[in-house]
Motif scaffolding. Structure first.
Motif, mmCIF file in Angstrom:
data_model
loop_
_atom_site.group_PDB
_atom_site.id
_atom_site.type_symbol
_atom_site.label_atom_id
_atom_site.label_comp_id
_atom_site.label_asym_id
_atom_site.label_seq_id
_atom_site.Cartn_x
_atom_site.Cartn_y
_atom_site.Cartn_z
ATOM 1 N N UNK A 68 17.639 -31.568 -27.627
ATOM 2 C CA UNK A 68 19.012 -32.075 -27.626
ATOM 3 C C UNK A 68 19.480 -32.619 -28.969
ATOM 4 N N UNK A 69 18.613 -33.340 -29.666
ATOM 5 C CA UNK A 69 19.058 -33.932 -30.927
ATOM 6 C C UNK A 69 19.245 -32.887 -32.026
ATOM 7 N N UNK A 70 18.562 -31.766 -31.929
ATOM 8 C CA UNK A 70 18.842 -30.658 -32.846
ATOM 9 C C UNK A 70 20.232 -30.105 -32.587
ATOM 10 N N UNK A 71 20.584 -29.965 -31.300
ATOM 11 C CA UNK A 71 21.927 -29.504 -30.942
ATOM 12 C C UNK A 71 22.985 -30.496 -31.428
ATOM 13 N N UNK A 103 31.824 -29.138 -28.252
ATOM 14 C CA UNK A 103 31.054 -28.747 -27.069
ATOM 15 C C UNK A 103 29.612 -29.223 -27.186
ATOM 16 N N UNK A 104 28.999 -28.967 -28.334
ATOM 17 C CA UNK A 104 27.590 -29.333 -28.513
ATOM 18 C C UNK A 104 27.399 -30.840 -28.418
ATOM 19 N N UNK A 105 28.238 -31.597 -29.100
ATOM 20 C CA UNK A 105 28.032 -33.044 -29.160
ATOM 21 C C UNK A 105 28.296 -33.718 -27.823
ATOM 22 N N UNK A 161 41.974 -24.689 -29.233
ATOM 23 C CA UNK A 161 40.918 -25.624 -28.853
ATOM 24 C C UNK A 161 40.547 -25.462 -27.381
ATOM 25 N N UNK A 162 41.549 -25.434 -26.519
ATOM 26 C CA UNK A 162 41.290 -25.304 -25.078
ATOM 27 C C UNK A 162 40.643 -23.966 -24.741
ATOM 28 N N UNK A 163 41.174 -22.878 -25.298
ATOM 29 C CA UNK A 163 40.622 -21.552 -25.014
ATOM 30 C C UNK A 163 39.193 -21.427 -25.539
ATOM 31 N N UNK A 164 38.934 -22.023 -26.705
ATOM 32 C CA UNK A 164 37.589 -21.946 -27.282
ATOM 33 C C UNK A 164 36.571 -22.647 -26.391
ATOM 34 N N UNK A 165 36.964 -23.784 -25.824
ATOM 35 C CA UNK A 165 36.063 -24.489 -24.908
ATOM 36 C C UNK A 165 35.753 -23.618 -23.699
ATOM 37 N N UNK A 166 36.783 -23.031 -23.112
ATOM 38 C CA UNK A 166 36.589 -22.250 -21.896
ATOM 39 C C UNK A 166 35.763 -20.986 -22.145
ATOM 40 N N UNK A 167 35.933 -20.367 -23.314
ATOM 41 C CA UNK A 167 35.248 -19.109 -23.600
ATOM 42 C C UNK A 167 33.829 -19.331 -24.113
ATOM 43 N N UNK A 168 33.631 -20.353 -24.956
ATOM 44 C CA UNK A 168 32.368 -20.501 -25.675
ATOM 45 C C UNK A 168 31.369 -21.437 -25.006
ATOM 46 N N UNK A 169 31.822 -22.238 -24.059
ATOM 47 C CA UNK A 169 30.966 -23.290 -23.530
ATOM 48 C C UNK A 169 29.672 -22.758 -22.919
ATOM 49 N N UNK A 190 28.124 -19.626 -23.129
ATOM 50 C CA UNK A 190 27.204 -18.986 -24.078
ATOM 51 C C UNK A 190 26.476 -19.982 -24.967
ATOM 52 N N UNK A 191 27.180 -21.033 -25.401
ATOM 53 C CA UNK A 191 26.530 -22.056 -26.226
ATOM 54 C C UNK A 191 25.481 -22.814 -25.425
ATOM 55 N N UNK A 192 25.780 -23.095 -24.177
ATOM 56 C CA UNK A 192 24.812 -23.815 -23.341
ATOM 57 C C UNK A 192 23.527 -23.015 -23.201
ATOM 58 N N UNK A 193 23.668 -21.715 -22.990
ATOM 59 C CA UNK A 193 22.492 -20.860 -22.861
ATOM 60 C C UNK A 193 21.689 -20.842 -24.154
ATOM 61 N N UNK A 194 22.384 -20.765 -25.295
ATOM 62 C CA UNK A 194 21.712 -20.742 -26.595
ATOM 63 C C UNK A 194 20.976 -22.043 -26.874
ATOM 64 N N UNK A 195 21.629 -23.187 -26.596
ATOM 65 C CA UNK A 195 21.064 -24.479 -26.986
ATOM 66 C C UNK A 195 19.939 -24.940 -26.067
ATOM 67 N N UNK A 196 19.706 -24.252 -24.947
ATOM 68 C CA UNK A 196 18.551 -24.586 -24.119
ATOM 69 C C UNK A 196 17.232 -24.337 -24.852
ATOM 70 N N UNK A 197 17.292 -23.529 -25.908
ATOM 71 C CA UNK A 197 16.082 -23.221 -26.678
ATOM 72 C C UNK A 197 15.711 -24.339 -27.647
ATOM 73 N N UNK A 198 16.599 -25.302 -27.827
ATOM 74 C CA UNK A 198 16.401 -26.325 -28.851
ATOM 75 C C UNK A 198 16.422 -27.720 -28.228
#
Length: 417
Positions: free
Chosen positions: A282-285, A321-323, A262-270, A272-280
């Motif tokens: 907030x409520x879609x995310x 992360x998304x929520x 859980x901790x490693x996933x947050x540090x690694x994925x946060x 890249x996910x932020x960059x991806x979700x800027x296209x959408x």
């Protein structure tokens, strides 16, 4: 070093106050995780308090924090972010000192309630301040940095606490060390308060607290977000309640490994996910995060081998992360600047879902037993999915609110607003 690498390694250009909040968040969470996760062990092993009473003492913190969450944010709107944050952090340091030297059960109840109160007063004010000093287009990056700081502090804090003796019967040094960190942060906030007094809107005394309450809770977009977040907070609560009992009762090593994932996933994925979700929008995310929360819970029930459980944890963590990050960004976007603290404070009411769903998970475990994982976690998945209609309705209302603000005939991309 070429230009692309310099861009990747460059620090984001946030306001100095924003960096103060982010770095302070790391320090505060490190201090928090040095001691308070071990509080139950300390009360039972060190003070000899009955397990049922220990549970009640720990619950007092959550209850006090939930009930007072709106007040903390509203006070920061009325009296200023910095005064509220400084007061809460200084008081919090005294609470930690109290835990180190208290002996009576009633005093531990009081300190636990004060711990929840200080946290619920400080957190909305800090999040509102971060939103205040950060332009809308950079808020996702700023709140991602804050969430990253929280998780780094959550990884370092327990290790530092154990080194200082937090798992022992008499962990005075960890409590005193954490109190010192909190007090130093309070002093730093005082310096920031005077250094940036002209740049930060400090008060909104024209709005009485009763009116703040009425305005916030008649904002239908915010209400739909809040109702959906009740189920999101409930889904997250299963990580250290239902899941810990289900897996930890006979596979404690597996449960510990999942926490590392859980901790490693947050540090690694946060990021890249932020960059991806800027296209959408907030409520879609948030809707995507809700779906992933549920699917992660379902995976915990159907997988027995470690690889499957690790995959389920990664899916669950992406939902987390998304929520949690996008939820903070959304509140900053929809709230008026002079009521931002009240909005962030009111969002704390969603954590009623943590208590309710932790209780529901325990009841289901008792009724179904530990050999009914697929059925148990299917039910929990469906409870997580209950957030979807609320987020969807909030998105429809927000789009209706945004569209009329644009002049007729212009091409409108409402989701980018």
């Amino acid at each position: 070093m070429n230009k692309s690498w310099r861009n990747m390694l460059a620090l984001p250009q946030f306001h100095p106050v924003a960096w103060g909040v982010i770095i302070g968040t790391f320090l505060a969470r490190t201090g928090f995780f040095m001691t308070l996760p071990f509080l139950g062990i300390y009360l039972g092993k060190g003070k000899g308090i009955d397990p049922a009473l220990v549970g009640a003492i720990l619950a007092a913190s959550l209850l006090a924090g939930t009930l007072s969450s709106f007040v903390g944010g509203a006070l920061s709107d009325r009296y200023g972010r910095f005064p509220v944050m400084v007061t809460a952090m200084a008081a919090w340091s005294l609470v930690l000192i109290g835990f180190a030297f208290a002996d009576d059960v009633w005093l531990f109840f009081l300190l636990s309630a004060m711990n929840g109160l200080c946290r619920s007063v400080f957190e909305p004010a800090a999040r509102a301040l971060l939103a205040d000093v950060t332009p809308a287009e950079r808020r996702t990056s700023a709140f991602n940095a804050r969430y990253f700081a929280i998780n780094v502090g959550g990884a370092i804090g327990p290790l530092a606490g154990l080194k200082l003796g937090a798992g022992s019967a008499y962990p005075i040094l960890p409590f005193v060390s954490s109190a010192a960190i909190f007090f130093i942060y309070a002093l730093v906030l005082v310096i920031f308060m005077f250094a940036f007094k002209q740049q930060v809107q400090e008060k909104s005394e024209a709005v009485p607290m009763k009116m703040m309450f009425r305005i916030v809770f008649t904002d239908r977009v915010f209400l739909y977000f809040l109702l959906g977040n009740v189920f999101v907070a409930g889904a997250y609560s299963h990580l250290d309640t239902t899941l810990s009992q289900y897996i930890g009762h006979d596979r404690i090593e597996s449960y510990s490994f999942l926490f590392v994932i859980n901790t490693l996933s947050v540090l690694v994925l946060q990021y890249p996910l932020a960059k991806l979700m800027k296209r959408y929008p907030p409520l879609t995310a948030l809707k995507a995060g809700c779906l992933l929360f549920g699917l992660g819970l379902f995976g915990f029930g159907i997988f027995d081998h470690m690889a499957g459980l690790a995959l389920a944890m990664v899916v669950f963590t992406i939902g987390e992360i998304l929520c949690f990050v996008i939820g903070d960004v959304l509140i900053g976007d929809i709230s008026p600047a002079h009521l931002r603290g009240a909005y962030y404070g009111a969002s704390g009411f969603a954590f009623i879902g943590q208590s309710a769903c932790a209780w529901i998970g325990g009841i289901l475990l008792k009724l179904l037993g530990f050999d009914q994982g697929p059925l148990l976690f299917t039910i929990l998945m469906l409870l997580a999915f209950a957030a979807l209609p609320f987020f969807h309705q909030g998105q429809l209302l927000r789009e209706q609110r945004i569209l009329p603000e644009h002049a007729p005939g212009k091409k409108i991309l409402a989701h980018k607003a």
